[in-house]
Write a protein that holds these residues in place. Structure first.
Motif, PDB file in Angstrom:
ATOM      1  N   SER A 468       0.845  -1.192   0.000  1.00 16.02           N
ATOM      2  CA  SER A 468       0.000   0.000   0.000  1.00 16.02           C
ATOM      3  C   SER A 468       0.880   1.242   0.000  1.00 16.02           C
ATOM      4  N   ILE A 594      -7.680 -10.465   5.998  1.00 18.31           N
ATOM      5  CA  ILE A 594      -8.250  -9.308   6.695  1.00 18.31           C
ATOM      6  C   ILE A 594      -7.791  -9.308   8.157  1.00 18.31           C
ATOM      7  N   ARG A 610      -9.254  -4.612   7.732  1.00 13.24           N
ATOM      8  CA  ARG A 610      -8.635  -4.067   6.526  1.00 13.24           C
ATOM      9  C   ARG A 610      -7.787  -5.125   5.835  1.00 13.24           C
ATOM     10  N   THR A 611      -7.773  -5.052   4.507  1.00 11.98           N
ATOM     11  CA  THR A 611      -6.894  -5.906   3.725  1.00 11.98           C
ATOM     12  C   THR A 611      -5.471  -5.366   3.825  1.00 11.98           C
ATOM     13  N   GLY A 614      -5.119  -2.041   2.437  1.00 14.34           N
ATOM     14  CA  GLY A 614      -5.741  -0.925   3.149  1.00 14.34           C
ATOM     15  C   GLY A 614      -7.215  -0.744   2.882  1.00 14.34           C
ATOM     16  N   THR A 616     -11.058  -1.157   3.506  1.00 14.71           N
ATOM     17  CA  THR A 616     -11.934  -1.493   4.617  1.00 14.71           C
ATOM     18  C   THR A 616     -12.893  -2.600   4.197  1.00 14.71           C
ATOM     19  N   CYS A 617     -13.088  -3.571   5.080  1.00 15.01           N
ATOM     20  CA  CYS A 617     -13.971  -4.695   4.783  1.00 15.01           C
ATOM     21  C   CYS A 617     -14.846  -4.983   5.999  1.00 15.01           C
ATOM     22  N   HIS A 642     -15.651   0.695   0.235  1.00 16.86           N
ATOM     23  CA  HIS A 642     -15.391  -0.415   1.147  1.00 16.86           C
ATOM     24  C   HIS A 642     -15.856  -1.724   0.535  1.00 16.86           C
TER      25      HIS A 642
END
Length: 649
Positions: A468, A594, A610-611, A614, A616-617, A642
């Motif tokens: 990232s 995650i 977060r993966t 970066g 969001t999940c 997300h």
């Protein structure tokens, strides 16, 4: 081969010795500085004005920070010859060995070698401050316990050299040659701060500092991740003083407004926010009001003139020392702390907002002078933290159970360039990424002008480093980039992106962009849109240009009308949203790693994670069971910014 190496070392030592043994801060300069302070001439302000020197050592050496320096924390390595010392300095400069490792391997000091060279705190004053001893029993130096292995002659030579934490310098003594690492400094920040007038309030705070009163505080933070990290450190200091966070609906006894000045009219927002607390004080309540952060640094004493209810105004460089400054407030003083100082290490542990992921500052300030940006004026010149201090903080976080660390810096790629010897940010990634127990490592913010391809390689080669990158481009037009003073071109930016995509194909790339900079034409704006289409960012933080005080762009001609800025911001947001949705939609059906951080506050049966990239999940799950755990999740849908996933057992 050994002969060639020895000859090279002899050649190198002649240049190194002249540099490291030449005092850049002499006794004569110190005398002149004392005379300056005793006169009415104002000391140099920190942070610096545009065009001023951006060498942290020079600024600190000529400001109040140097005058009120009380002690330095040192490590040292004792070597028999100048050649050995120079060769060891070369090893440290290459980054192939740490100071602690080298001390254990080669130091001739039997006292400090088992402690990795640690000398501890050394007073900058060799003579006792006071003594009742007779002439037959003269007083000893406060550093007398060091005489046998770090003699006074070496200490005096060291203190003649202007250093900052992270530096390694070489000084001789009758014992040999000492490589001395400056680990930390201690300055009397209460003497550096100015006390404007006596106040009648503060009795409750004084009692609280004596642990006689149970007081509460409220921390309000605006702005970037640096402000968030500063807030965590200030909260740690407040809790160490015995204060506790106020509860919902409770009137806090101490209010701290941690401000950001990146947007227009920031100071007006401060006055508006402080209104209810100022009213409480005018009604006779004993409430302590603190304004910290960038607006505090920007406005300084002007804040007190416009809002006399404020008790303490403090710049970002004092975030680690709010407790010391509150002591003067408790004694009835109105305090302003904005002068130059070394960045000192925390005396207390920050109060982290998360138990899974933590911020860690690695470099403070910024030496850039982008025409639109006020940050160098409010956060000051670059001061990198010693590698050892960073590693120690991360190791402690890992021991506490933290899984992820984000390294912070306004211009993080500049890390180490202000040190003696210089260090590389790519080396820091590898060092911190190799700390046992750390699962994920992130960093922000990169600058295209300084970001080296070595950083990309370091991320690719370090398993804990997340794929990232956050690299602001600010404009896609070379003409506007030049007017902004960014120091890079569109082509340089695309070259960095190409390198990332070729080495780490799955990496996410996010950025910042400004629309409506003075002189920006529709053609310039279209170049920014075209850059976004070409790079296909995972997300871009967009903003319309906002004039900031004391920045060149604020007085430039061809200011873009507000309605044009608004239109361009809307259009670039549409492009950003479309590309972000398309990038996330490509992940549907894939199984990703995650790290679960918190509960979804909008849906209690879901957790937020977060993966590695970066993203969001949100997933269905029990936060008490999953917090801090890394899970595999199949991505079932993609929203605007997300993901939604299903945990795979």
């Amino acid at each position: 081969m050994k002969l060639i190496t020895t000859l090279l070392h002899f050649l190198w030592v002649s240049s190194v010795s002249s540099f490291y043994l030449n005092p850049r801060y002499t006794r004569q300069q110190n005398t002149q500085l004392q005379a300056t302070v005793s006169s009415k001439t104002p000391l140099p302000k920190y942070p610096t004005a545009r065009g001023d020197d951006v060498d942290a050592r020079r600024i600190i050496a000529t400001g109040a920070g140097r005058l009120h320096l009380t002690a330095v924390r040192l490590h040292h390595i004792l070597l028999a010859t100048e050649e050995m010392a120079a060769a060891s300095l070369h090893e440290l400069r290459s980054g192939s060995v740490s100071f602690a490792e080298l001390a254990e391997q080669v130091s001739a000091c039997v006292v400090t070698r088992p402690k990795q060279g640690e000398l501890g705190w050394v007073s900058v004053t060799e003579d006792p401050s006071s003594s009742n001893s007779s002439a037959e029993d003269p007083p000893e130096s406060p550093n007398a316990h060091l005489d046998e292995f770090f003699p006074r002659e070496a200490r005096e030579k060291l203190l003649l050299i202007t250093t900052k934490p992270g530096d390694v310098v070489m000084v001789p003594s009758h014992l040999g040659y000492h490589l001395v690492q400056v680990v930390d400094v201690m300055a009397n920040v209460r003497k550096m701060a100015s006390q404007r007038k006596r106040r009648t309030n503060g009795s409750n705070l004084l009692e609280a500092l004596r642990r006689d009163t149970d007081l509460t505080y409220k921390m309000e933070t605006m702005g970037c991740q640096m402000n968030t990290a500063d807030a965590e450190r200030m909260e740690g200091q407040l809790q160490d003083l015995g204060l506790r966070p106020s509860e919902e609906g409770q009137n806090p006894d101490v209010i701290v407004l941690n401000t950001c000045s990146i947007r227009d009219h920031a100071e007006q927002k401060v006055y508006s926010y402080l209104g209810p607390y100022a009213k409480r004080k005018r009604n006779g309540e004993d409430v302590t009001i603190v304004v910290a952060g960038c607006v505090a640094q920007q406005e300084g004493e002007a804040l007190l003139r416009k809002a006399p209810e404020i008790d303490l105004v403090m710049g970002p460089q004092y975030a680690n020392r709010i407790g010391d400054l509150l002591e003067d407030v408790a004694n009835g003083n109105q305090v302003v702390a904005t002068e130059a100082t070394h960045i000192m290490e925390d005396s207390t542990k920050p109060r982290r907002q998360s138990s899974v992921a933590a911020w860690v500052n690695v470099i403070y300030g910024c030496n850039e002078r982008c025409a639109f940006c006020i940050v160098p004026t409010t956060r000051g010149v670059e001061q990198s933290r010693p590698v050892e201090s960073i590693v120690a903080e991360v190791e402690e976080l890992v021991a506490q159970g933290f899984k992820e660390v984000t390294l912070l810096g306004q211009n993080i790629d500049a890390y180490g360039r202000d040190m003696i010897p210089k260090r590389k940010f790519s080396d820091l990634i590898r060092i911190v990424g190799g700390i046992p127990g750390l699962e994920r490592l992130r960093f922000v913010t990169s600058h295209p002008r300084y970001m080296s391809l070595g950083v990309v390689d370091a991320v690719a080669e370090t398993p804990t480093a997340c794929e990232s990158f956050h690299i602001p481009f600010q404009s896609g037009s070379n003409r506007i980039l030049a007017a902004m003073g960014r120091g890079h071109t569109r082509e340089k930016y695309l070259y960095i992106v190409e390198r990332i995509r070729s080495v780490i194909p799955d990496a996410s790339i996010t950025a910042d962009v400004i629309v409506g900079f003075p002189g920006e034409t529709e053609e310039d704006f279209q170049e920014s849109l075209a850059l976004m289409e070409e790079v296909r960012f995972d997300n871009v933080h967009t903003a319309a240009y906002s004039p900031r005080p004391n920045t060149p762009a604020a007085t430039m001609e061809d200011q873009v009308p507000d309605h044009v800025k608004k239109d361009r911001l809307s259009r670039i947001n549409d492009v950003n949203k479309r590309i972000a949705v398309e990038r996330r939609a490509a992940l549907v059906g894939k199984t990703l790693e995650i790290l679960v951080e918190e509960r979804n506050i909008r849906n209690p049966i879901q957790v937020l994670g977060r993966t590695r990239q970066g993203f969001t999940c949100y997933m269905t799950g029990d936060i008490d069971e999953l917090r801090g755990k890394t899970v595999q999740a199949e991505i079932t849908s993609a929203k605007n910014f997300h993901l939604v996933g299903r945990i795979v057992v």
